[in-house]
Design a protein around this motif. Structure first.
Motif, PDB file in Angstrom:
ATOM      1  N   VAL A  67       0.827  -1.200   0.000  1.00 18.42           N
ATOM      2  CA  VAL A  67       0.000   0.000   0.000  1.00 18.42           C
ATOM      3  C   VAL A  67       0.866   1.257   0.000  1.00 18.42           C
ATOM      4  N   GLY A  68       2.107   1.143   0.471  1.00 19.11           N
ATOM      5  CA  GLY A  68       3.017   2.282   0.501  1.00 19.11           C
ATOM      6  C   GLY A  68       3.970   2.339  -0.666  1.00 19.11           C
ATOM      7  N   SER A  69       3.749   1.497  -1.681  1.00 26.34           N
ATOM      8  CA  SER A  69       4.627   1.473  -2.859  1.00 26.34           C
ATOM      9  C   SER A  69       4.116   2.429  -3.935  1.00 26.34           C
ATOM     10  N   ASN A  70       4.858   2.496  -5.050  1.00 28.26           N
ATOM     11  CA  ASN A  70       4.417   3.360  -6.151  1.00 28.26           C
ATOM     12  C   ASN A  70       3.201   2.790  -6.875  1.00 28.26           C
ATOM     13  N   ALA A  71       2.810   1.559  -6.530  1.00 34.23           N
ATOM     14  CA  ALA A  71       1.587   0.967  -7.077  1.00 34.23           C
ATOM     15  C   ALA A  71       0.446   1.023  -6.071  1.00 34.23           C
ATOM     16  N   GLY A  72       0.698   1.605  -4.895  1.00 32.30           N
ATOM     17  CA  GLY A  72      -0.287   1.597  -3.827  1.00 32.30           C
ATOM     18  C   GLY A  72      -1.017   2.913  -3.665  1.00 32.30           C
ATOM     19  N   TRP A  73      -1.405   3.191  -2.434  1.00 35.03           N
ATOM     20  CA  TRP A  73      -2.202   4.383  -2.126  1.00 35.03           C
ATOM     21  C   TRP A  73      -1.334   5.633  -2.190  1.00 35.03           C
ATOM     22  N   LYS A  74      -0.238   5.602  -1.458  1.00 34.27           N
ATOM     23  CA  LYS A  74       0.687   6.736  -1.415  1.00 34.27           C
ATOM     24  C   LYS A  74       2.069   6.209  -1.085  1.00 34.27           C
ATOM     25  N   ILE A  75       3.087   6.762  -1.711  1.00 32.39           N
ATOM     26  CA  ILE A  75       4.451   6.272  -1.496  1.00 32.39           C
ATOM     27  C   ILE A  75       4.925   6.642  -0.097  1.00 32.39           C
ATOM     28  N   ALA A  76       5.304   5.610   0.648  1.00 36.40           N
ATOM     29  CA  ALA A  76       5.922   5.798   1.956  1.00 36.40           C
ATOM     30  C   ALA A  76       7.422   5.584   1.770  1.00 36.40           C
ATOM     31  N   PRO A  77       8.248   6.590   1.983  1.00 33.30           N
ATOM     32  CA  PRO A  77       9.682   6.461   1.699  1.00 33.30           C
ATOM     33  C   PRO A  77      10.326   5.300   2.448  1.00 33.30           C
ATOM     34  N   TYR A  78      11.360   4.735   1.830  1.00 34.64           N
ATOM     35  CA  TYR A  78      12.131   3.672   2.474  1.00 34.64           C
ATOM     36  C   TYR A  78      13.095   4.269   3.491  1.00 34.64           C
ATOM     37  N   LEU A  79      13.258   3.583   4.615  1.00 34.68           N
ATOM     38  CA  LEU A  79      14.304   3.937   5.565  1.00 34.68           C
ATOM     39  C   LEU A  79      15.576   3.201   5.162  1.00 34.68           C
ATOM     40  N   PRO A  80      16.685   3.897   4.984  1.00 38.69           N
ATOM     41  CA  PRO A  80      17.930   3.214   4.594  1.00 38.69           C
ATOM     42  C   PRO A  80      18.534   2.443   5.759  1.00 38.69           C
ATOM     43  N   CYS A  81      19.060   1.278   5.471  1.00 36.35           N
ATOM     44  CA  CYS A  81      19.739   0.475   6.490  1.00 36.35           C
ATOM     45  C   CYS A  81      21.212   0.883   6.586  1.00 36.35           C
ATOM     46  N   PRO A  82      21.774   0.861   7.799  1.00 37.07           N
ATOM     47  CA  PRO A  82      21.139   0.408   9.044  1.00 37.07           C
ATOM     48  C   PRO A  82      20.016   1.348   9.495  1.00 37.07           C
ATOM     49  N   ALA A  83      18.890   0.738   9.922  1.00 37.40           N
ATOM     50  CA  ALA A  83      17.710   1.488  10.338  1.00 37.40           C
ATOM     51  C   ALA A  83      17.316   1.053  11.742  1.00 37.40           C
ATOM     52  N   ARG A  84      17.128   2.009  12.615  1.00 37.69           N
ATOM     53  CA  ARG A  84      16.752   1.712  13.994  1.00 37.69           C
ATOM     54  C   ARG A  84      15.269   1.345  14.059  1.00 37.69           C
ATOM     55  N   PHE A  85      14.960   0.323  14.865  1.00 34.68           N
ATOM     56  CA  PHE A  85      13.573  -0.090  15.010  1.00 34.68           C
ATOM     57  C   PHE A  85      12.697   1.062  15.506  1.00 34.68           C
ATOM     58  N   ALA A  86      13.277   1.948  16.332  1.00 34.32           N
ATOM     59  CA  ALA A  86      12.507   3.067  16.878  1.00 34.32           C
ATOM     60  C   ALA A  86      12.049   4.036  15.794  1.00 34.32           C
ATOM     61  N   GLU A  87      12.722   4.003  14.625  1.00 29.50           N
ATOM     62  CA  GLU A  87      12.359   4.920  13.550  1.00 29.50           C
ATOM     63  C   GLU A  87      11.086   4.500  12.823  1.00 29.50           C
ATOM     64  N   PHE A  88      10.732   3.228  12.916  1.00 28.01           N
ATOM     65  CA  PHE A  88       9.608   2.739  12.127  1.00 28.01           C
ATOM     66  C   PHE A  88       8.329   3.511  12.418  1.00 28.01           C
ATOM     67  N   GLY A  89       8.055   3.750  13.708  1.00 32.32           N
ATOM     68  CA  GLY A  89       6.845   4.465  14.089  1.00 32.32           C
ATOM     69  C   GLY A  89       7.004   5.967  14.105  1.00 32.32           C
ATOM     70  N   ALA A  90       8.243   6.434  13.958  1.00 31.90           N
ATOM     71  CA  ALA A  90       8.501   7.871  14.008  1.00 31.90           C
ATOM     72  C   ALA A  90       8.446   8.512  12.629  1.00 31.90           C
ATOM     73  N   GLN A  91       8.416   7.697  11.581  1.00 36.08           N
ATOM     74  CA  GLN A  91       8.428   8.244  10.224  1.00 36.08           C
ATOM     75  C   GLN A  91       7.276   7.683   9.400  1.00 36.08           C
ATOM     76  N   LEU A  92       6.070   7.803   9.943  1.00 39.74           N
ATOM     77  CA  LEU A  92       4.879   7.343   9.249  1.00 39.74           C
ATOM     78  C   LEU A  92       4.489   8.335   8.151  1.00 39.74           C
ATOM     79  N   THR A  93       3.894   7.818   7.077  1.00 36.93           N
ATOM     80  CA  THR A  93       3.384   8.647   5.987  1.00 36.93           C
ATOM     81  C   THR A  93       1.867   8.730   6.112  1.00 36.93           C
ATOM     82  N   THR A  94       1.322   9.951   6.063  1.00 33.84           N
ATOM     83  CA  THR A  94      -0.121  10.148   6.165  1.00 33.84           C
ATOM     84  C   THR A  94      -0.766   9.952   4.801  1.00 33.84           C
ATOM     85  N   ALA A  95      -1.687   8.976   4.701  1.00 27.74           N
ATOM     86  CA  ALA A  95      -2.400   8.718   3.450  1.00 27.74           C
ATOM     87  C   ALA A  95      -3.734   9.452   3.413  1.00 27.74           C
TER      88      ALA A  95
END
Length: 294
Positions: A67-95
């Motif tokens: 749903v967050g891909s270029n074929a989905g609702w709205k593009i949610a940017p990728y977090l580059p690795c290494p990526a902290r688990f704490a970032e997952f909920g801190a960088q949400l995309t509003t659809a």
């Protein structure tokens, strides 16, 4: 975020939704309206349909997957690795209002270019439920993920599931075969061959030759091919990652598929614990919901 929220795993072909209240799952629903199967409907319309009776205007919705891909609702940017688990909920995309998409992960180096969507949420749950230095996430495109308790360091994708399907359905290997049957012996024979070969491409035609010459039952070709591909995947990826044999690895998948990878890893001398994908996903999305609420 309130204690009532909706979690959605929205992939290419299917959608699964869970309604939570106070950390407990009240109800779940499934739909075949994946992002490639909207059939002219908007994502908003599909969401309204699958969550009917679950939410009012203020009920938050957390979504992961294609749903967050270029074929989905709205593009949610990728977090580059290494990526902290704490970032997952801190960088949400509003659809839409109170509707959020969890970011995917990416690796972009000369020796490895990779992306994932949806599995990052499973990883977050797996870290809490069955932590490991290496996570194996089988499926159409199997992910092998190196992580610790704080962050995802790196990952690779192996197209084993898709390759199995293509070879069986659209190549000479599967041409003219009868309906395939489960067979543990055929899988084990393929697994043994896959574990020992460094050149799987050179062994693929032998699968056809095996059933043409009568050495492999025609109804067991799928099982032998599955063993060959999974065995080679496990052997090559454990050589790449060199995980500690004293620490159990975690396989996130359905019980049947996880069992196949567990057999391969055990044959290589590794211990592997298993975790169902839905359990990992729900644990991961709950942790994001709780983090956002704080």
């Amino acid at each position: 975020m309130t204690s009532r929220y909706i979690a959605i795993d929205w992939g290419s072909t299917n959608l699964r939704a869970w309604l939570y209240q106070g950390g407990a799952c009240l109800e779940s629903r499934k739909s075949e309206a994946g992002v490639t199967r909207l059939n002219g409907r908007t994502p908003e319309a599909v969401l309204a349909e699958v969550t009917e009776g679950w939410r009012d205007e203020s009920t938050p919705v957390l979504m992961a997957g294609m749903v967050g891909s270029n074929a989905g609702w709205k593009i949610a940017p990728y977090l580059p690795c290494p990526a902290r688990f704490a970032e997952f909920g801190a960088q949400l995309t509003t659809a839409a209002e109170h509707v959020f998409i969890i970011p995917g992960l990416c690796v972009q180096r000369e020796d490895n270019r990779n992306v994932m969507r949806g599995e990052e949420t499973q990883l977050l749950g797996a870290r809490a439920l069955q932590p490991a230095p290496l996570y194996i996430m089988p499926g159409t495109h199997c992910k092998w993920v190196q992580a610790d308790n704080e962050q995802v360091h790196d990952f690779r994708t192996v197209m084993t599931g898709e390759l199995h399907h293509l070879l069986l359905k659209q190549s000479l290997i599967g041409a003219g075969l009868p309906e395939q049957q489960l067979n543990a012996d055929a899988f084990q024979a393929g697994l043994a061959q896959g574990l020992e070969t460094d050149a799987p491409l050179a062994r693929l035609f032998e699968v056809r030759a095996g059933h043409v010459l009568g050495n492999l039952a025609r109804e067991h070709v799928s099982e032998f091919l599955s063993g060959l591909l999974i065995g080679n995947e496990a052997a090559s990826m454990t050589r790449l990652w060199q995980p500690d044999r004293q620490q159990p690895l975690t396989i996130v998948a359905s019980p049947a598929l996880a069992g196949r990878y567990q057999q391969a890893l055990n044959a290589l001398g590794f211990q592997a614990q298993t975790l169902e994908g839905d359990a990992a996903f729900q644990a991961g999305i709950r942790s994001i919901a709780h983090a956002v609420a704080e």
